[in-house]
Design a protein around this motif. Structure first.
Motif, PDB file in Angstrom:
ATOM      1  N   SER A  65      -6.535  -0.426  -2.476  1.00 28.26           N
ATOM      2  CA  SER A  65      -6.669  -0.551  -1.028  1.00 28.26           C
ATOM      3  C   SER A  65      -7.266  -1.919  -0.720  1.00 28.26           C
ATOM      4  N   LEU A  66      -6.535  -2.712   0.039  1.00 29.65           N
ATOM      5  CA  LEU A  66      -6.962  -4.087   0.308  1.00 29.65           C
ATOM      6  C   LEU A  66      -7.576  -4.239   1.691  1.00 29.65           C
ATOM      7  N   THR A  67      -7.773  -3.114   2.383  1.00 30.34           N
ATOM      8  CA  THR A  67      -8.350  -3.183   3.725  1.00 30.34           C
ATOM      9  C   THR A  67      -9.870  -3.254   3.655  1.00 30.34           C
ATOM     10  N   LEU A  70     -12.518  -5.034  -1.140  1.00 38.89           N
ATOM     11  CA  LEU A  70     -11.729  -5.843  -2.072  1.00 38.89           C
ATOM     12  C   LEU A  70     -11.008  -6.974  -1.361  1.00 38.89           C
ATOM     13  N   GLY A  71     -10.525  -6.701  -0.137  1.00 38.49           N
ATOM     14  CA  GLY A  71      -9.843  -7.743   0.621  1.00 38.49           C
ATOM     15  C   GLY A  71      -8.470  -8.051   0.061  1.00 38.49           C
ATOM     16  N   THR A  72      -7.847  -9.039   0.641  1.00 37.83           N
ATOM     17  CA  THR A  72      -6.469  -9.382   0.278  1.00 37.83           C
ATOM     18  C   THR A  72      -6.385 -10.538  -0.720  1.00 37.83           C
ATOM     19  N   LYS A 127       3.833  -4.500  -5.950  1.00 39.13           N
ATOM     20  CA  LYS A 127       4.394  -4.297  -4.622  1.00 39.13           C
ATOM     21  C   LYS A 127       3.272  -4.282  -3.597  1.00 39.13           C
ATOM     22  N   VAL A 128       3.467  -4.991  -2.468  1.00 38.42           N
ATOM     23  CA  VAL A 128       2.482  -5.035  -1.387  1.00 38.42           C
ATOM     24  C   VAL A 128       3.088  -4.396  -0.143  1.00 38.42           C
ATOM     25  N   ASP A 133      -2.655   0.011   7.146  1.00 34.12           N
ATOM     26  CA  ASP A 133      -3.496  -0.582   6.115  1.00 34.12           C
ATOM     27  C   ASP A 133      -2.640  -1.468   5.207  1.00 34.12           C
ATOM     28  N   ILE A 134      -3.325  -2.236   4.376  1.00 35.72           N
ATOM     29  CA  ILE A 134      -2.647  -3.048   3.373  1.00 35.72           C
ATOM     30  C   ILE A 134      -2.949  -2.438   2.004  1.00 35.72           C
TER      31      ILE A 134
END
Length: 394
Positions: A65-67, A70-72, A127-128, A133-134
């Protein structure tokens, strides 16, 4: 079974919250893991599967989970970034939260968190997804996949008399430089002269040579190639006990079948170079393995009947090697007559060939069984599935 602390053994019975972390590594160098590109990446979801019958024994898939925190930053911006699937490997660990402290359990002997290795996997796909959410997903296989993908550029010639472990080690190091050394005791076997064509799968060639010596070949949880005979489960002490309804096991299914089971394996060499030496005959060597135990449900001369399977290989040079191959194939065939699948609390320490005692009096289960497959969920609130065969003598 992977070594675990006494504290974790207790937590497996009383319940615990798991913590899955990942390191992204450069490819291995000089027999050791490559430098760490990213450390301690938290994993949201996913699974690790270990399966004796799969082309690659270990596989993984995971979701990040990048939201949140951890961030993008881990999303690949270039083809050389850590999660770009063009060389980096993922190293997965399972840890657990100490209920007394609310943080990952620390091993008193090291002062570091307890981490059970789940495998080292070349990343094959990333895969992104961006909706509300991201999220980013990644998947891959153990290092045997990288070996298999690098097909022989030219024909590979195996000289007559070479030991299987020697030929396998040479192929692994040539196709995936930097790998840890092969851990395979001397087999006492010698290969015949043979050739693998250009374009052939190198790992399949290694598996073929290992089988002719009655050995399995696989990469373990630490990314090291291993070769060894399939152990006789009746000579191994159980490493764990599961009682359905208590003791960490929530369900069990048992399947008894004769479909696809052979109790008579005939293995023959191919090629005139493998004819029985000293006879002047052109008939290749051949060996047979049968279930000759009158007490066995698959006794060849009993009610089950004689159910043969015939197979051949060009990598047999003696009756001894043919017999070892036949014995291995018979053991694996007979292992499928009595199979149990159990669902247990998250258990990251099990591996293929572990022996576990299963108990469920309501369905007449009270015996030792051998692990043939594991599916370990990377979510903290889900279960582990184990597929095991009844530990009849090999």
């Amino acid at each position: 079974m992977q070594p675990i602390s006494q504290a974790f053994q207790k937590a497996l019975v009383t319940g615990y919250q798991s913590v899955i972390t990942a390191n992204v590594l450069s490819p291995p160098v000089n027999g050791a893991n490559g430098p760490v590109l990213l450390a301690g990446v938290p994993v949201t979801d996913g699974s690790v599967t270990i399966d004796r019958t799969a082309a690659q024994r270990r596989t993984f898939s995971l979701t990040l989970s990048l939201t949140g925190a951890l961030g993008t930053s881990v999303i690949p911006a270039s083809m050389s970034d850590p999660f770009a699937p063009f060389g980096p490997e993922l190293q997965l660990f399972a840890g657990w939260i100490d209920p007394n402290t609310g943080v990952p359990y620390i091993l008193p002997s090291t002062g570091l968190p307890e981490q059970i290795p789940l495998g080292i996997f070349p990343i094959t796909t990333t895969k992104v997804d961006h909706a509300v959410d991201i999220t980013m997903t990644a998947k891959g296989y153990d290092r045997s996949w990288s070996v298999a993908q690098r097909a022989f550029a030219v024909a590979q010639v195996i000289s007559a008399g070479v030991a299987p472990e020697t030929a396998i080690a040479q192929i692994l190091s040539a196709q995936y430089p930097g790998l840890p050394s092969l851990n395979m005791p001397p087999t006492g076997f010698a290969l015949p002269g043979s050739t693998y064509d250009a374009g052939a799968d190198p790992f399949a060639a290694c598996l073929d040579m290992a089988t002719q010596a009655g050995n399995e070949l696989y990469f373990d949880a630490n990314g090291t190639p291993n070769g060894n005979p399939v152990p006789d489960p009746t000579t191994i002490s159980p490493c764990w006990t599961y009682t359905v309804g208590t003791g960490g096991a929530s369900s069990i299914s048992r399947v008894l079948t004769r479909e696809g089971v052979s109790n008579d394996i005939v293995v023959s060499a191919t090629g005139s170079q493998n004819a029985t030496s000293g006879t002047g005959a052109s008939t290749p060597v051949s060996a047979e393995a049968q279930d000759l135990n009158p007490q066995s449900p698959t006794y060849t001369y009993g009610q089950f009947g004689d159910v043969p399977t015939f197979t051949s290989s060009s990598n047999l040079s003696s009756l001894t090697s043919a017999q070892a191959a036949a014995n291995l194939l018979l053991a694996l065939s007979l292992g499928s007559i009595d199979v149990c699948t159990i669902t247990v609390s998250p258990a990251p320490m099990f591996d293929i060939d572990d022996v576990i005692t299963l108990i469920d009096p309501q369905i007449n289960v009270s015996f030792n069984a051998v692990v043939d497959a594991v599916t370990y969920s990377l979510r903290h609130d889900t279960k582990t599935s184990l597929t095991l065969r009844h530990a009849y003598p090999l």
